[in-house]
Design an enzyme around this catalytic site. Structure first.
Site, PDB file in Angstrom:
ATOM      1  N   ASP A  74      -3.255  35.107   8.576  1.00  0.00           N
ATOM      2  CA  ASP A  74      -2.082  34.231   8.537  1.00  0.00           C
ATOM      3  C   ASP A  74      -2.390  32.856   9.123  1.00  0.00           C
ATOM      4  O   ASP A  74      -3.431  32.634   9.750  1.00  0.00           O
ATOM      5  CB  ASP A  74      -0.900  34.863   9.288  1.00  0.00           C
ATOM      6  CG  ASP A  74      -1.185  35.102  10.770  1.00  0.00           C
ATOM      7  OD1 ASP A  74      -2.316  35.487  11.101  1.00  0.00           O
ATOM      8  OD2 ASP A  74      -0.272  34.885  11.589  1.00  0.00           O
ATOM      9  N   GLU A 128      -0.952  37.060  13.370  1.00  0.00           N
ATOM     10  CA  GLU A 128      -1.520  36.703  14.674  1.00  0.00           C
ATOM     11  C   GLU A 128      -0.768  35.548  15.303  1.00  0.00           C
ATOM     12  O   GLU A 128      -0.713  35.422  16.519  1.00  0.00           O
ATOM     13  CB  GLU A 128      -3.001  36.334  14.529  1.00  0.00           C
ATOM     14  CG  GLU A 128      -3.745  36.210  15.845  1.00  0.00           C
ATOM     15  CD  GLU A 128      -3.656  34.834  16.500  1.00  0.00           C
ATOM     16  OE1 GLU A 128      -3.935  34.729  17.695  1.00  0.00           O
ATOM     17  OE2 GLU A 128      -3.280  33.843  15.818  1.00  0.00           O
TER      18      GLU A 128
HETATM   19 ZN   LIG Z   1      -6.120  31.872  15.219  1.00  0.00          ZN
END
Ligand SMILES: [Zn+2]
Length: 354
Positions: A74, A128
């Site tokens: 992401d 994340e």
């Molecule tokens: Zn990162």
């Protein structure tokens, strides 16, 4: 659906660009996870598993040592920097530095290295850049901890080609002072909680943060006020003031040790821990880590900031950060990666694992 063909997979620079050009702001990783999963399946030498939009692929070569190569799929929200552009040696775009260049290195190795010195688990995970509960690595640790079993982990977050070891822990705490409310025209009847907080702020101002060297890496601690709340109205002596502090602590301290230190610094004050995350020790003595440092050809330095290496450390797996992106450019409009850093990163990983 986006397709990562063998020609793209064989070229880490083209692969970085292809990954950047699949939009994958946190929560929207399905398309990129589909493409990564299909590419890994097509290699024929990996066992591929999926959990949500997290994809794991494992070699099973019967080696005595297993290493993890991990990267998140992401990005933070776009900032007029999608799709990618290239200007000379620079590739611009959302996720170029943080961390599709690093993720591309892992995917490139997964696709092109059928025989490796260690068994390898490649992990491509979602979410994340958002709260920890959604973090794909966290979800794997909870639901499929067997995927994380390894002797060493390499996280390909941006380090500008340096090896950054371990990470600091972080803790936020609220320090409260209590006073007595009164009319400000008769202030002698009250006790001003904001004034009382001044002594706590002075302790912060005079505080000497510790520096500690662990396995040759110097970690610098920091203890800082990050927020102050207090006050009722323009004519009221305030009866409550709260200072929020953020303590970044070296990884030789546990969370309990960090809390004890804060309570010691703020003796006499009400103190409540708001949140915390443990640090990670450098873990440079593990054999794959030593071999990795030899392949890079330069010593490790301490990681400042918190990264997912701490999740591996919490499982007893030594882990390092190493990636081609420049961490100073992560999350910026000008986000970019230097193409030669992608090429040298691929060469280092190939020399280490090949
Ligand atoms: Zn990162």
């Amino acid at each position: 659906m986006a397709i990562l063909d063998p020609t793209t997979l064989a070229d880490p620079v083209a692969l970085t660009r292809a990954l950047v050009d699949i939009q994958s702001v946190s929560g929207n990783e399905r398309e990129i996870a589909d493409a990564v999963e299909a590419a890994l399946h097509a290699t024929g030498h990996l066992a591929v598993h999926r959990l949500g939009n997290t994809v794991a692929a494992r070699t099973d070569l019967g080696r005595p040592t297993r290493v993890v190569l991990a990267g998140h799929l992401d990005t933070v929200p776009l900032a007029d920097n999608f799709p990618s552009t290239v200007d000379g040696d620079l590739m611009f775009g959302c996720g170029t530095s943080d961390m599709k260049a690093g993720t591309a290195l892992a995917l490139h190795l997964a696709a092109t290295l059928a025989q490796s010195r260690y068994d390898v688990t490649y992990l491509f995970y979602e979410c994340e850049e958002v709260e920890a509960a959604r973090n794909g690595l966290n979800v794997v640790a909870r639901e499929r901890p067997d995927w994380l079993v390894a002797d060493f982990a390499l996280l390909l977050e941006p380090t500008y080609g340096a090896v950054e070891a371990g990470c600091q822990g972080t803790m936020r705490a609220a320090i409260r002072t209590q006073g007595r409310r009164a009319h400000s025209a008769r202030s002698w009847l009250g006790i001003n909680a904001i004034h009382t907080a001044g002594a706590a702020l002075r302790r912060l101002d005079e505080y000497q943060p510790r520096r500690v060297t662990i396995e040759g890496c110097e970690y610098r601690e920091g203890l800082n006020a990050v927020l102050v709340r207090g006050g009722v109205a323009g004519n009221v002596i305030p009866d409550l003031c709260e200072i929020e502090v953020n303590y970044r602590f070296a990884p030789d301290r546990s969370e309990a040790g960090a809390e004890a230190h804060l309570r010691d610094v703020f003796t006499g004050y009400q103190l409540e821990i708001v949140d915390s995350a443990p640090g990670a020790l450098p873990g440079l003595t593990a054999e794959p880590a030593r071999e990795f440092l030899a392949a890079v050809g330069q010593p490790a330095s301490a990681k400042f900031g918190w990264t997912d290496v701490a999740r591996f450390a919490a499982l007893g797996i030594p882990a390092l950060n190493y990636g081609p992106g420049d961490p100073n450019l992560a999350h910026t409009r000008e986000e970019r990666v230097e193409i030669p850093k992608i090429e040298s990163g691929a060469a280092v990983l190939r020399a280490w694992l090949g």
